[in-house]
Scaffold this active site. Structure first.
Site, PDB file in Angstrom:
ATOM      1  CB  CYS A  58     -75.816 -69.049 -14.798  1.00 48.93           C
ATOM      2  SG  CYS A  58     -75.518 -67.766 -15.853  1.00 48.93           S
ATOM      3  CD  GLU A  60     -72.852 -72.227 -15.098  1.00 46.80           C
ATOM      4  OE1 GLU A  60     -73.636 -71.832 -15.241  1.00 46.80           O
ATOM      5  OE2 GLU A  60     -72.151 -72.231 -15.894  1.00 46.80           O
ATOM      6  CB  CYS A  93     -71.520 -66.494 -18.256  1.00 46.38           C
ATOM      7  SG  CYS A  93     -72.171 -66.105 -16.683  1.00 46.38           S
ATOM      8  CB  CYS A  96     -70.876 -68.559 -13.682  1.00 47.50           C
ATOM      9  SG  CYS A  96     -72.605 -68.570 -13.519  1.00 47.50           S
TER      10      CYS A  96
HETATM   11 ZN   LIG Z   1     -73.260 -67.907 -15.724  1.00 47.33          ZN
END
Ligand SMILES: [Zn+2]
Length: 130
Positions: A58, A60, A93, A96
């Site tokens: 991701c 992040e 998500c 994360c």
């Molecule tokens: Zn994520």
């Protein structure tokens, strides 16, 4: 859960996340669909996009990893945006949320509230009973 209003720094952070997304989105193969920016407590901003792959990562993760690799440890605010055409803020998500909770539980995360208004909440409030 405490909620915080957005300030000018937050709007700049969203613009930074949108810019890195627009610069790196790959049309056709639809790669790099999320942009992210994190503001450190010292005022430095890091940015990144998601990396696609079987397991992927991701935006992040990429962004926090970039900041950590530069020696940063104190984070203020983070935001992720999707996608090049729609340009809206997305929440982290579950994976994360766990990472943010472990690295910086008090970091503020820009999200949409129940009415679609942009607010900030602490990462630890996004993952109760972590
Ligand atoms: Zn994520």
């Amino acid at each position: 859960m405490e909620r915080y209003e957005l300030n000018d720094n937050d709007k700049m952070l969203i613009d930074t996340a949108l810019a890195v997304l627009k610069e790196n989105f790959d049309d056709g193969i639809y790669n790099h669909t999320v942009g992210c920016a994190v503001l450190c407590k010292n005022g430095i901003v890091y940015k990144g996009v998601n990396c696609d792959g079987i397991h992927g990562s991701c935006a992040e993760y990429i962004t926090i990893g970039s900041a950590i690799s530069a020696g940063e440890r104190d984070f203020d605010t983070i935001v992720a945006v999707h996608d090049k055409y729609l340009n809206y803020v997305i929440p982290p998500c579950g994976n994360c949320r766990q990472m943010l909770f472990e690295y910086c539980p008090d970091i503020k995360v820009i999200v949409n509230d129940e009415n679609g208004k942009l607010i900030k909440v602490k990462a630890k409030d996004l993952l109760p009973f972590a």
